[in-house]
Design a protein around this motif. Structure first.
Motif, PDB file in Angstrom:
ATOM      1  N   PRO B 107       0.701  -1.707  -0.353  1.00 43.37           N
ATOM      2  CA  PRO B 107       0.135   0.354   0.039  1.00 43.37           C
ATOM      3  C   PRO B 107       0.756   1.197  -0.010  1.00 43.37           C
ATOM      4  CG  PRO B 107       0.391  -0.862   2.055  1.00 43.37           C
ATOM      5  CD  PRO B 107       0.799  -1.538   1.319  1.00 43.37           C
ATOM      6  N   GLU B 112      -6.306   3.379   6.970  1.00 43.72           N
ATOM      7  CA  GLU B 112      -7.653   2.226   6.522  1.00 43.72           C
ATOM      8  C   GLU B 112      -8.018   2.662   4.609  1.00 43.72           C
ATOM      9  OE1 GLU B 112     -10.747   2.443   9.137  1.00 43.72           O
ATOM     10  OE2 GLU B 112     -11.609   1.667   7.412  1.00 43.72           O
ATOM     11  N   ALA B 113      -7.403   3.343   4.631  1.00 43.77           N
ATOM     12  CA  ALA B 113      -8.136   3.530   2.639  1.00 43.77           C
ATOM     13  C   ALA B 113      -6.790   3.200   2.502  1.00 43.77           C
ATOM     14  CB  ALA B 113      -7.801   5.177   2.804  1.00 43.77           C
ATOM     15  N   ASP B 114      -5.833   3.792   2.249  1.00 43.61           N
ATOM     16  CA  ASP B 114      -4.695   2.638   1.077  1.00 43.61           C
ATOM     17  C   ASP B 114      -5.042   1.285   1.168  1.00 43.61           C
ATOM     18  OD1 ASP B 114      -3.415   4.858   1.007  1.00 43.61           O
ATOM     19  OD2 ASP B 114      -2.696   5.442   3.432  1.00 43.61           O
ATOM     20  N   TYR B 115      -4.935   0.988   3.202  1.00 48.12           N
ATOM     21  CA  TYR B 115      -5.345  -1.083   3.290  1.00 48.12           C
ATOM     22  C   TYR B 115      -6.188  -1.196   1.801  1.00 48.12           C
ATOM     23  CZ  TYR B 115      -1.834  -0.999   6.587  1.00 48.12           C
ATOM     24  OH  TYR B 115      -0.840  -0.837   7.601  1.00 48.12           O
ATOM     25  N   GLN B 117      -7.912  -0.106  -0.611  1.00 44.90           N
ATOM     26  CA  GLN B 117      -7.834   0.288  -1.905  1.00 44.90           C
ATOM     27  C   GLN B 117      -6.977  -0.965  -2.708  1.00 44.90           C
ATOM     28  OE1 GLN B 117      -6.015   4.129  -2.792  1.00 44.90           O
ATOM     29  NE2 GLN B 117      -6.124   4.132  -4.660  1.00 44.90           N
ATOM     30  N   GLU B 118      -5.579  -1.456  -1.398  1.00 45.79           N
ATOM     31  CA  GLU B 118      -5.331  -2.336  -2.641  1.00 45.79           C
ATOM     32  C   GLU B 118      -5.939  -3.585  -1.669  1.00 45.79           C
ATOM     33  OE1 GLU B 118      -1.969  -1.782  -3.752  1.00 45.79           O
ATOM     34  OE2 GLU B 118      -2.146  -0.259  -3.201  1.00 45.79           O
ATOM     35  N   GLY B 120      -9.648  -4.453  -2.726  1.00 44.00           N
ATOM     36  CA  GLY B 120      -9.700  -4.132  -3.647  1.00 44.00           C
ATOM     37  C   GLY B 120      -9.211  -4.558  -4.646  1.00 44.00           C
ATOM     38  N   ASN B 121      -7.835  -3.805  -4.504  1.00 48.08           N
ATOM     39  CA  ASN B 121      -7.119  -4.600  -6.431  1.00 48.08           C
ATOM     40  C   ASN B 121      -7.078  -6.169  -5.984  1.00 48.08           C
ATOM     41  OD1 ASN B 121      -6.710  -1.968  -7.174  1.00 48.08           O
ATOM     42  ND2 ASN B 121      -5.003  -1.139  -5.947  1.00 48.08           N
TER      43      ASN B 121
END
Lengths: 365, 394, 508
Positions: B107, B112-115, B117-118, B120-121
């Motif tokens: 990430p 939390e948003a970074d985690y 997002q990954e 989700g990827n």
């Protein structure tokens, strides 16, 4: 202005090309790689929203660096200013029970003041004792790091986690339902709008006001500014304070927008990325806005590229680094462009000369 | 002025990249996971719901060999000699053994948003078995387990919960894994005391968080046990128990270790990530010049990290928690259709989830045999190690 | 006759500007050939083409009769062409030898730098041409004149046959200029050829054999120096008649405008730069400060304009004390300042000409209102100065000052300062590095300013300028006032003696 735009675009293109070479050299398909990179940042509303959200703190940090740079100062303490700004805003957000419309502005002010406090110290040291701001602002990063570390643990610690502050209540975050919905559940937030407003305000200050005129004059030539009666030391202090305030607002966007609490023990990487954003944006507010969005796109698309291809995250990081290097060495690109232009002009001239020589021969005959 | 500032900017960037490179060039491997019996994990602690009921996505008890394994790294790099590396090695071994695809993502930040997002990827790319190492993922997994109901999550060293609320909510598509660090610290303390017989020891921790604290408390109890029952005279003073505050400040680790050694400490138990790397560095420097100083490693077998020029290591032993094994087991169980969804598992001495490395070249045979003896008592429950501070130091 | 270098029909165009248009210059072996032209006439461009820094768009260059293509300075070096730039390119903390061998270091056994051998060779060269340079001295320890010789030695060490000297006398004292003359004579005696870029007619007359004059990028002609008068050359350069004598009426001094009372200023190194200095300048007169460089002139100027703290003593403007007040307040109360170093102090080079024209007044109406700059008003004001002071810039008020030639930069500053109509104008070296035409013009404006009833304090190292323009002359030596004389009843000899610190016997 126009020139620097071309240079920045070249930096991006060269960076992407170099990245493509790197992908090819490591046995990956560059076209698919890039297509997933951009899809990852743009494929659907949620991803677009995330790209903007990733960009928001970078707009602030890039702008903070750029603003100081215009006054000839290198504010490398943006990371600490983000952190302290975010901390101040969080303390306010956790302790005041007010409606959102009132609380958010107070938090933004608190964040700006916190960031300004952290940057004005290097500014004063520079003005009074000629201490180089790079040294003192780096030190302030660590002072901020530990101050927030202590402050979070002592006053706003999360009951469920030793290393985080309490979660901000709904009224104290920049998250807005309409934005989240508009971008299908993305974590985009009001921070982006604040960033755009700050970009406009800063552009106005730099380009249109006597204050901006003074700051730039000091940045270009301190001796001439002194000669002209500009209070050079005051300009330095103000410039650093404003730069820090911008960074502080970025802290609010980061910790009360993208995140909703502060993690201790981490100096936000956005602070250092701000330098790259500012360089790529040619220290121009609008340029910073665009380059921050570009970086946001790279950062948020990177994961998808990794997930969809076999390109490891390290290669993606390298590609981003390469683009940063190209933007940092814009002088080199500028030279290259000049050289190309000159070569073409010479070629044209020679061609026309040859033509003339021939025609004159005819005349003589 | 302007030019020099640009130059400085470039230098800064160069250094930051170099620093990042420097961090990631330790490549010695962690000791391979002890072949684990899946059954061992069943001795785990209270299960919220019966495993059978949790198989929501895949048909219960039927072998599922067609899934892809993803991992999101914590703040460090993939070769951090700790959580990320341990988890990834376990996953890699599992996917190799079982013929699955794996992938890790790093990430951009630690929010939390970074985690999310990954994750989700990974999800979008078809990696629907997602493993995350570290307590920092707690709130992210809490959100993800609801957002991606057809994916499986393994959270190591944490339990999903809402922010501001400690109540764990482990959904049927999630497993939460804990380790008995205090037991691991206990055996390490025991081994240290037995090998040293008498003298001063110290402890360096990273951040003052439960897993690190439990290592510390267990270590002190191990020392005490040896002093009380096995005739050793090893002491630990208050000023020699220090939490540095980060997991990354290598220089600080080196400094703190140097101070402790100067105060006459012989062995330091370093449960501190990058700070521990600094401590190991200091011990190595002193070891090269013939000084008798030691480090007790943490999480993984750090023996190779402390290697001196003469081929001997200053790592006395390591207090391990077998993250790699835990990761391996979870993948294996999923292929067998036995994913313990909804459960919180405890890896401790009873299921060999914690303990010392298989090989301990720096421990004498007597020490090893005594430690084994006590370890058996630990497994049988004859000895109990407290996971609380009680009257221990810090 | 043998020509070492021939530049034939050279044309060079920069975007929009023709810098060189059909210029021809032929250099004979063993001559000193002056290249004369106003600032911006195209001298530097032409020499840069010869030295390989620019490529000519058209025309040919022959060296030793053979046509050559000089694509970069290295090629020029190989062809035996060397250039001494106006601003030296030396490493301050290296020795003379180290500087000279830099780039072509002699090696022992392949890797070890053989300084000794190089030092010997340099000593030989130095003796042969009478340069008298110590090969082992550090650059930072030797005088500017010596540094220039090091640059010359560097060329000789690289076996240059043709030496280009770009404005070599600008940085030298009168004695050093004489010595440079001797060195040039030695060089040509040894068969070297020299191109001397200058706009100082006196020096051409003294040193050069022939002179090529260019004006606005075109060759005007090449003349033998001996039979040509200075006036004739000046006319060729400027394109019209020039008068060297400054036309002015007798001054009519009024009230005391500037009063400096026992002023003491310390310099950076803690020594006294100015001690117990007193002086009065009245309305309607020009007082010149004469002295050898570094005898307290700059310190006096900085103290008066507020850029330097004073140790003791007082400064009054129209009877009001201004000793401790900030620069801006002094500007407001009517002090104008043409600074010594125009690029360091006088201009923000990256600002446009327009922005520079309001450097001291940007915060006042109509240039700004409520903190917002009024670009239109600024532009109008700048256009007015540009027009009335004949500042030639590529475009207009919008072009950056950096792109202007030195002379036009200076004219812009002078225009800015005079336009504000200050009651006291402090002009430091106002014509330094300028050509005859510009000098004449600037002197006229200074006298005009005086005639409007203002006071002018003129600081210059050019004795001619001081003698011609000033009404009274104050001579400083070693930070002390040696004496004040009326310009009308003194002569260069007397001032020269006073500059050396000899006090006048009888009162003026």
């Amino acid at each position: 202005m126009k020139n620097s735009l071309i240079i920045s675009l070249c930096a991006v293109v060269f960076g992407l090309l170099a990245g493509a070479v790197l992908m090819l050299a490591t046995g990956h398909n560059a076209v698919t790689g890039y297509s997933y990179l951009f899809q990852g940042g743009l494929k659907n509303p949620e991803r677009i929203g995330n790209t903007f959200a990733t960009a928001s703190p970078l707009i602030f940090s890039g702008l903070a660096v750029a603003f100081a740079f215009r006054t000839g100062l290198f504010n490398i303490g943006v990371a600490g200013q983000l952190l302290v700004g975010g901390f101040c805003a969080s303390v306010v957000g956790l302790n005041l029970d007010l409606p959102k419309v009132v609380l958010l502005p107070i938090m933004l002010i608190a964040g700006a003041l916190g960031g300004a406090l952290w940057s004005v110290i290097p500014g004063l040291l520079k003005a009074r004792f000629n201490v180089h701001e790079v040294v003192s602002s780096i030190m302030m990063n660590w002072v901020g790091f530990w101050t927030v570390y202590y402050g979070v643990q002592s006053y706003i610690k999360n009951p469920s986690s030793e290393t985080e502050s309490k979660q901000l209540p709904e009224a104290a975050t920049l998250k807005a339902h309409w934005m989240t919905d508009l971008f299908h559940g993305s974590y985009i937030n009001l921070g982006l709008l604040v960033a755009v407003v700050v970009v406009i305000v800063v552009a106005f200050i730099i380009n249109k006001t006597t204050f901006g005129y003074e700051l730039k004059a000091v940045g270009h030539n301190r001796d001439a500014s002194e000669y002209a009666g500009i209070a050079v030391n005051r300009s330095i202090v103000f410039s650093m304070a404003i730069s820090g305030a911008i960074a502080g607002l970025g802290g609010v966007a980061l910790y009360a927008g993208n995140a909703s609490n502060i993690q201790i023990g981490i100096l936000p990487s956005q602070g250092f990325d701000g330098i790259a954003v500012s360089l790529l944006g040619a220290n121009n507010p609008l340029g910073v806005l665009l380059s921050a969005i570009f970086f946001g796109l790279l950062y948020s698309g990177r994961g998808f590229m990794n997930a969809m291809t076999d390109i490891p995250p390290e290669i993606a990081d390298s590609i981003i680094a390469i683009i940063i290097y190209f933007s940092a060495t814009s002088i080199m690109i500028e030279r290259l462009i000049r050289w190309l232009i000159r070569r073409r002009a010479n070629a044209k001239l020679n061609a026309s000369q040859d033509g003339k020589v021939k025609s004159s021969h005819v005349e003589h005959d | 002025m302007r030019k020099s500032a640009v130059l400085l900017a470039i230098l800064t960037l160069v250094f930051s990249v170099l620093a990042a490179c420097g961090k990631s060039n330790n490549n010695s491997s962690v000791s391979s996971p002890t072949a684990s019996s899946p059954a061992a994990t069943q001795s785990a602690s209270p299960a919220a719901s019966s495993p059978a009921a949790t198989q929501s996505a895949s048909p219960a008890a039927s072998a599922n060999t067609n899934f892809q394994v993803g991992m999101v790294t914590d703040s460090g790099t993939i070769d951090d000699k700790s959580f990320n590396q341990g988890t990834w090695e376990g996953l890699q071994k599992a996917t190799q053994d079982l013929g699955l695809k794996d992938k890790y993502l790093k990430p951009a930040g630690t929010t939390e948003a970074d985690y999310l997002q990954e994750m989700g990827n990974l999800y979008d790319a078809g990696y629907k078995f997602i493993v995350t190492p570290g307590f920092k993922f707690e709130t992210a997994i809490y959100a993800a387990q609801d957002k991606y109901t057809d994916a499986k999550f393994v959270l190591i060293d944490g339990s999903p919960h809402k922010a501001n609320d400690t109540t764990a909510v482990v959904k049927p598509n999630t497993v939460s894994i804990f380790f008995a660090e205090h037991e691991s610290g206990f055996v390490a303390g025991l081994a240290t005391a037995l090998q040293l017989k008498e003298g001063e020891v110290g402890f360096i921790g990273g951040m003052e968080i439960p897993p690190v604290q439990k290592y510390n408390w267990g270590f002190q109890q191990g020392l005490k046990y040896a002093n009380d029952n096995l005739g050793t005279k090893v002491t630990i003073k208050k000023e020699n128990v220090i939490y540095q505050g980060t997991f990354s400040d290598v220089a600080a680790g080196q400094q703190i270790a140097a101070q402790m050694y100067d105060r006459g400490v012989k062995v330091i138990f370093a449960a501190a990530g990058g700070v521990g790397v600094g401590a190991i560095k200091e011990a190595k420097t002193r070891g090269e010049s013939g000084k008798d100083v030691w480090i007790v490693g943490v999480d993984v077998d750090q023996y190779a990290d402390g290697m001196k020029k003469d081929g001997k290591s200053i790592i006395l032993t390591s207090a391990m928690k077998k993250i790699d094994q835990a990761a391996y087991d979870m993948v294996k169980l999923e292929t067998e259709g036995k994913f313990p969804g909804g459960q919180t598992l405890m890896f401790d001495s009873k299921n060999d989830g914690v303990g010392l490395p298989k090989d301990n070249p720096n421990l004498s045979p007597e020490t090893i045999s005594k430690v084994d003896e006590v370890f058996k008592k630990l497994q049988s429950g004859e000895i109990k190690v407290a996971a609380e501070q009680g009257n221990l130091i810090k | 006759m043998e020509y070492v270098v021939e530049m034939l029909n050279i044309r060079k165009e920069f975007t929009g500007i023709v810098a060189n248009d059909d210029i021809t210059l032929r250099l004979k072996r063993g001559e000193i050939h002056a290249l004369l032209g106003e600032n911006g006439a195209g001298k530097s461009t032409l020499m840069s083409i010869l030295f390989g820094m620019y490529q000519a768009d058209r025309g040919t260059i022959k060296v030793g009769g053979k046509e050559v293509r000089i694509s970069n300075p290295n090629v020029a070096n190989q062809l035996g062409i060397g250039m001494v730039h106006q601003h030296f390119k030396l490493v301050e903390n290296f020795t003379v030898t180290e500087n000279i061998v830099l780039g072509s270091e002699p090696r022992k056994w392949g890797i070890v730098l053989d300084v000794k051998q190089a030092g010997k060779k340099i000593e030989e060269l130095s003796k042969r041409y009478g340069l008298n340079v110590d090969p082992y001295a550090k650059i930072e320890e030797i005088s500017v004149g010596m540094q220039q010789r090091v640059e010359i030695l560097k060329m000789l060490y690289r076996k240059a046959e043709v030496l280009i000297l770009d404005e070599p006398t600008g940085v030298l004292t009168p004695q050093e200029i004489q010595e440079l003359g001797k060195i040039m004579k030695n060089l040509i005696a040894e068969g070297k050829s020299i191109i001397l870029i200058t706009h100082k007619l006196k020096e051409i007359k003294e040193f050069a054999d022939r002179c090529t004059v260019i004006r606005r990028g075109k060759t005007i002609g090449t003349v033998d120096v001996a039979p040509t008068s200075e006036t004739a050359m000046a006319e060729m350069m400027v394109g019209r008649q020039v008068s060297f004598k400054v036309q002015k009426t007798e001054s009519d001094p009024g009230k005391v405008v500037l009063k400096v009372d026992s002023l003491t200023v310390r310099s950076g190194r803690k020594s006294l730069a100015l001690s117990n200095f007193s002086l009065e300048v009245r309305a309607g007169e020009i007082v010149g400060i004469a002295g050898v460089e570094g005898n307290g002139q700059s310190d006096l100027v900085e103290a008066v304009t507020g850029l330097r703290k004073v140790e003791s003593g007082k400064i009054y403007l129209y009877g009001e004390e201004i000793t401790g007040i900030p620069v801006r307040d002094r500007i407001e109360s009517g002090i104008g300042h043409i600074p010594e170093d125009r690029q360091r102090r006088g201009l923000v080079l990256d600002y446009s000409l327009g922005e520079n024209m309001v450097l001291e007044v940007y915060h006042k109406e109509p240039f700004s209102r409520r903190g917002i700059l009024q670009k239109q008003a600024i532009r109008k004001y700048a256009d007015h100065i540009i027009e009335s002071f004949d500042v030639r810039s590529g475009g207009s008020a919008a072009s950056t000052v950096r792109s202007l030639s030195g002379g036009n930069q200076q004219k812009a500053i002078i225009g800015r300062e005079i336009e504000r109509n200050p009651v006291l104008l402090v002009a430091v070296q106002p014509t330094r590095g300028l050509d005859v035409g510009s000098i004449e013009y600037i002197h006229k404006r200074l006298i005009e300013h005086r005639d409007k009833g203002n006071a002018v304090l003129l600081v210059s190292l050019e004795l001619d300028e001081i003698m011609n323009v000033s009404d009274r002359i104050a001579v400083v030596s070693n930070g002390e006032l040696v004496g004040v004389v009326r310009a009308a009843d003194t002569n260069a000899n007397e001032i020269g003696l006073m500059m050396a610190g000899v006090r006048r016997e009888a009162g003026a």
